[in-house]
Design a protein around this motif. Structure first.
Motif, PDB file in Angstrom:
ATOM      1  N   LYS A   1      -5.396   3.381 -10.410  1.00  0.00           N
ATOM      2  CA  LYS A   1      -6.298   2.556  -9.609  1.00  0.00           C
ATOM      3  C   LYS A   1      -6.324   3.054  -8.160  1.00  0.00           C
ATOM      4  CE  LYS A   1      -5.568  -1.711 -10.460  1.00  0.00           C
ATOM      5  NZ  LYS A   1      -5.038  -3.080 -10.396  1.00  0.00           N
ATOM      6  N   THR A   2      -5.162   3.390  -7.623  1.00  0.00           N
ATOM      7  CA  THR A   2      -5.065   3.896  -6.249  1.00  0.00           C
ATOM      8  C   THR A   2      -5.747   5.245  -6.122  1.00  0.00           C
ATOM      9  OG1 THR A   2      -2.952   2.727  -6.004  1.00  0.00           O
ATOM     10  CG2 THR A   2      -3.454   4.421  -4.374  1.00  0.00           C
TER      11      THR A   2
ATOM     12  N   GLU B   1       0.825  -1.206   0.000  1.00  0.00           N
ATOM     13  CA  GLU B   1       0.000   0.000   0.000  1.00  0.00           C
ATOM     14  C   GLU B   1       0.862   1.260   0.000  1.00  0.00           C
ATOM     15  OE1 GLU B   1      -3.523   2.148   2.587  1.00  0.00           O
ATOM     16  OE2 GLU B   1      -3.061   0.051   2.956  1.00  0.00           O
TER      17      GLU B   1
ATOM     18  N   GLU C   1      -8.174   6.475  -7.991  1.00  0.00           N
ATOM     19  CA  GLU C   1      -9.625   6.291  -8.094  1.00  0.00           C
ATOM     20  C   GLU C   1     -10.196   5.761  -6.779  1.00  0.00           C
ATOM     21  OE1 GLU C   1     -10.560   3.921 -11.537  1.00  0.00           O
ATOM     22  OE2 GLU C   1      -9.479   5.310 -12.850  1.00  0.00           O
ATOM     23  N   ARG C   2      -9.483   4.840  -6.150  1.00  0.00           N
ATOM     24  CA  ARG C   2      -9.942   4.267  -4.875  1.00  0.00           C
ATOM     25  C   ARG C   2     -10.010   5.342  -3.791  1.00  0.00           C
ATOM     26  NH1 ARG C   2      -6.303   0.022  -4.178  1.00  0.00           N
ATOM     27  NH2 ARG C   2      -5.101   1.217  -2.695  1.00  0.00           N
ATOM     28  N   HIS C   3      -9.044   6.256  -3.790  1.00  0.00           N
ATOM     29  CA  HIS C   3      -9.012   7.312  -2.781  1.00  0.00           C
ATOM     30  C   HIS C   3     -10.032   8.409  -3.042  1.00  0.00           C
ATOM     31  CE1 HIS C   3      -4.667   6.165  -1.501  1.00  0.00           C
ATOM     32  NE2 HIS C   3      -5.569   5.430  -0.890  1.00  0.00           N
TER      33      HIS C   3
END
Length: 82
Positions: free
Chosen positions: A75-76, A7, A78-80
């Motif tokens: 991707k990270t 992460e 968008e997730r945040h």
């Protein structure tokens, strides 16, 4: 073969993506400032991400995401955001 990225590595890649969009160019010192991390910590992380095939540096020390690095960073991000 690419290893599983942690992460913290995802966070570095996301920060590089954000800084590239904001400033166009990114150096390790920019990441250290943005994330409020020490330069040695950033240097170590950058080295590991380079080994993993997620980013590379040019002769002037600027950082660039590889295609795989861009995938993880987006991707990270968008997730945040979601």
């Amino acid at each position: 073969m690419k290893g599983r990225i942690l992460e913290s590595g995802e966070d570095y890649l996301e920060t590089i993506l954000i800084l590239q969009n904001r400033n166009g160019e990114v150096r390790s010192v920019d990441i250290a400032t943005e994330m409020d991390f020490s330069k040695p910590s950033v240097s170590r992380a950058v080295g590991l991400l380079k080994q993993g095939g997620y980013l590379y540096t040019d002769k002037n020390g600027y950082l660039f995401l590889t295609d795989e690095g861009k995938k993880v960073a987006h991707k990270t991000y968008e997730r945040h955001v979601v």
